[in-house]
Design a protein around this motif. Structure first.
Motif, PDB file in Angstrom:
ATOM      1  N   ASN A 135     -53.420  57.821  -0.830  1.00  6.76           N
ATOM      2  CA  ASN A 135     -52.764  58.510  -1.788  1.00  6.76           C
ATOM      3  C   ASN A 135     -52.677  57.431  -2.898  1.00  6.76           C
ATOM      4  O   ASN A 135     -51.752  57.776  -3.874  1.00  6.76           O
ATOM      5  N   TYR A 136     -53.246  56.095  -2.837  1.00  6.82           N
ATOM      6  CA  TYR A 136     -53.025  55.109  -3.830  1.00  6.82           C
ATOM      7  C   TYR A 136     -54.279  55.309  -4.808  1.00  6.82           C
ATOM      8  O   TYR A 136     -55.566  55.370  -4.648  1.00  6.82           O
ATOM      9  N   GLY A 137     -53.901  55.680  -6.003  1.00  8.98           N
ATOM     10  CA  GLY A 137     -54.985  55.594  -6.931  1.00  8.98           C
ATOM     11  C   GLY A 137     -55.073  54.533  -7.982  1.00  8.98           C
ATOM     12  O   GLY A 137     -55.952  54.626  -9.016  1.00  8.98           O
ATOM     13  N   GLY A 138     -54.625  53.386  -7.957  1.00  5.42           N
ATOM     14  CA  GLY A 138     -54.767  52.384  -8.455  1.00  5.42           C
ATOM     15  C   GLY A 138     -55.636  51.138  -8.078  1.00  5.42           C
ATOM     16  O   GLY A 138     -56.691  51.729  -7.197  1.00  5.42           O
ATOM     17  N   ASP A 139     -55.898  50.059  -8.629  1.00  6.66           N
ATOM     18  CA  ASP A 139     -56.810  49.037  -8.182  1.00  6.66           C
ATOM     19  C   ASP A 139     -56.742  48.398  -6.833  1.00  6.66           C
ATOM     20  O   ASP A 139     -55.694  47.977  -6.584  1.00  6.66           O
ATOM     21  N   ARG A 140     -57.820  49.174  -6.190  1.00  3.92           N
ATOM     22  CA  ARG A 140     -57.375  48.661  -4.421  1.00  3.92           C
ATOM     23  C   ARG A 140     -57.763  47.344  -4.159  1.00  3.92           C
ATOM     24  O   ARG A 140     -57.239  46.656  -3.561  1.00  3.92           O
ATOM     25  N   LEU A 179     -61.680  46.343   6.110  1.00  5.75           N
ATOM     26  CA  LEU A 179     -62.449  46.555   5.017  1.00  5.75           C
ATOM     27  C   LEU A 179     -63.813  47.052   5.593  1.00  5.75           C
ATOM     28  O   LEU A 179     -64.427  47.827   4.960  1.00  5.75           O
ATOM     29  N   GLY A 180     -63.963  46.912   6.999  1.00  2.00           N
ATOM     30  CA  GLY A 180     -65.001  47.156   7.650  1.00  2.00           C
ATOM     31  C   GLY A 180     -64.794  48.854   8.515  1.00  2.00           C
ATOM     32  O   GLY A 180     -65.793  49.325   8.741  1.00  2.00           O
ATOM     33  N   ASN A 181     -63.465  49.408   8.538  1.00  2.00           N
ATOM     34  CA  ASN A 181     -63.348  50.191   9.299  1.00  2.00           C
ATOM     35  C   ASN A 181     -62.395  51.258   8.574  1.00  2.00           C
ATOM     36  O   ASN A 181     -62.584  52.599   8.979  1.00  2.00           O
ATOM     37  N   ASP A 182     -61.331  50.920   7.639  1.00  2.00           N
ATOM     38  CA  ASP A 182     -60.716  52.204   7.010  1.00  2.00           C
ATOM     39  C   ASP A 182     -61.472  52.930   5.965  1.00  2.00           C
ATOM     40  O   ASP A 182     -62.187  52.201   5.288  1.00  2.00           O
ATOM     41  N   ARG A 183     -61.443  54.137   6.290  1.00  2.00           N
ATOM     42  CA  ARG A 183     -62.253  55.004   5.419  1.00  2.00           C
ATOM     43  C   ARG A 183     -61.215  56.271   4.742  1.00  2.00           C
ATOM     44  O   ARG A 183     -60.362  56.591   5.359  1.00  2.00           O
ATOM     45  N   LEU A 205     -66.072  54.128   2.923  1.00  2.00           N
ATOM     46  CA  LEU A 205     -65.011  53.006   2.900  1.00  2.00           C
ATOM     47  C   LEU A 205     -64.396  53.012   1.555  1.00  2.00           C
ATOM     48  O   LEU A 205     -64.691  53.170   0.642  1.00  2.00           O
ATOM     49  N   TYR A 206     -62.899  52.379   1.882  1.00  2.00           N
ATOM     50  CA  TYR A 206     -62.095  52.293   0.548  1.00  2.00           C
ATOM     51  C   TYR A 206     -62.326  51.123  -0.070  1.00  2.00           C
ATOM     52  O   TYR A 206     -62.437  51.370  -1.317  1.00  2.00           O
ATOM     53  N   LEU A 207     -63.049  49.992   0.382  1.00  2.00           N
ATOM     54  CA  LEU A 207     -63.928  49.174  -0.598  1.00  2.00           C
ATOM     55  C   LEU A 207     -65.092  48.630   0.195  1.00  2.00           C
ATOM     56  O   LEU A 207     -65.069  48.735   1.449  1.00  2.00           O
ATOM     57  N   LEU A 208     -66.019  48.375  -0.717  1.00  2.00           N
ATOM     58  CA  LEU A 208     -67.294  47.967  -0.105  1.00  2.00           C
ATOM     59  C   LEU A 208     -67.190  46.326  -0.096  1.00  2.00           C
ATOM     60  O   LEU A 208     -66.736  45.631  -1.102  1.00  2.00           O
ATOM     61  N   SER A 209     -67.712  45.863   1.101  1.00  2.00           N
ATOM     62  CA  SER A 209     -67.656  44.320   1.152  1.00  2.00           C
ATOM     63  C   SER A 209     -68.992  44.066   1.957  1.00  2.00           C
ATOM     64  O   SER A 209     -70.021  43.900   1.032  1.00  2.00           O
TER      65      SER A 209
END
Length: 235
Positions: A112-117, A164-168, A174-178
């Motif tokens: 639900n977060y729409g800001g800068d992750r 970073l590697g698992n939460d989607r 993925l929420y963030l690419l690392s």
């Protein structure tokens, strides 16, 4: 009185700094602040500086891989987004509603977060590190650190790596690419840098525990590895 004289000489030598001038000559000066620093204090100074620099490096790398994130914050560039993180002591990020540490970091992996992750995650980790080092930039003889705060901060780096590697997102991305896991182009630089910072924090925790006459073991970790541990609220 002889021992007192020898002690003063030893302290004076510890406070001396030697610099090499442009003409090739050495110049020795006495910096009185070092008289108030123990070896542990100097280790803490270096450790903190390395941890903070490492976290800012990770923030920069995350913004490079996720440029859409800094654009969400309405800033003009990646550099401006990084500057917001550096200025965290002086102003908060409006989109985080005053949240810091684990609560801020968790937002980076909230559907639900729409800001800068990137900002949410890294401000969370940076403020955890600030708290672990008691919000100080330099340490002196009368300053004290809490080994459990440092230990929990290191474990929170592990949590961040896992997330970073698992939460989607619901769609599977993925929420963030690392890290880049493509077999043809593997890049684990994020994991390596996080690992370096964990090692620094664990070392500092052990040094502090030894100075405080306590023992510290990874067996004290009793919480699920996907939850950010408290830092500020520890005594």
């Amino acid at each position: 009185m002889r021992w007192f004289f020898l002690l003063l000489v030893a302290l004076g030598l510890m406070a001396c700094t030697t610099k090499l001038g442009k003409d090739g000559r050495t110049d020795t000066a006495v910096d009185l602040k070092y008289l108030a620093k123990s070896e542990v204090d100097r280790i803490a100074d270096t450790n903190r500086a390395e941890v903070m620099a490492g976290l800012m490096l990770i923030a920069d790398k995350l913004y490079r891989r996720n440029p859409k994130e800094w654009k969400k914050a309405g800033v003009v560039s990646r550099e401006a987004a990084l500057e917001r993180l550096r200025m965290r002591h002086y102003r908060s990020l409006p989109e985080l509603g005053g949240l810091r540490e684990g609560q801020a970091a968790a937002l980076a992996f909230s559907e639900n977060y729409g800001g800068d992750r990137v900002a949410a995650l890294m401000l969370g980790l940076l403020t955890m590190a600030d708290a672990a080092f008691e919000h100080k930039e330099e340490f002196y003889v009368l300053d004290s650190l809490n080994e459990l705060k440092l230990f929990n901060c290191a474990r929170n780096m592990e949590v961040a790596v896992w997330k970073l590697g698992n939460d989607r997102m619901p769609g599977g991305e993925l929420y963030l690419l690392s890290n880049e896991l493509d077999p043809a182009n593997r890049n684990l630089s994020f994991e390596r840098e996080f690992g370096r910072l964990m090692g620094l924090l664990d070392l500092m925790a052990k040094v502090v525990a030894d100075r405080n006459g306590r023992t510290l073991s990874r067996l004290t970790q009793t919480v699920v590895s996907t939850i950010f541990l408290p830092v500020s609220f520890l005594k």
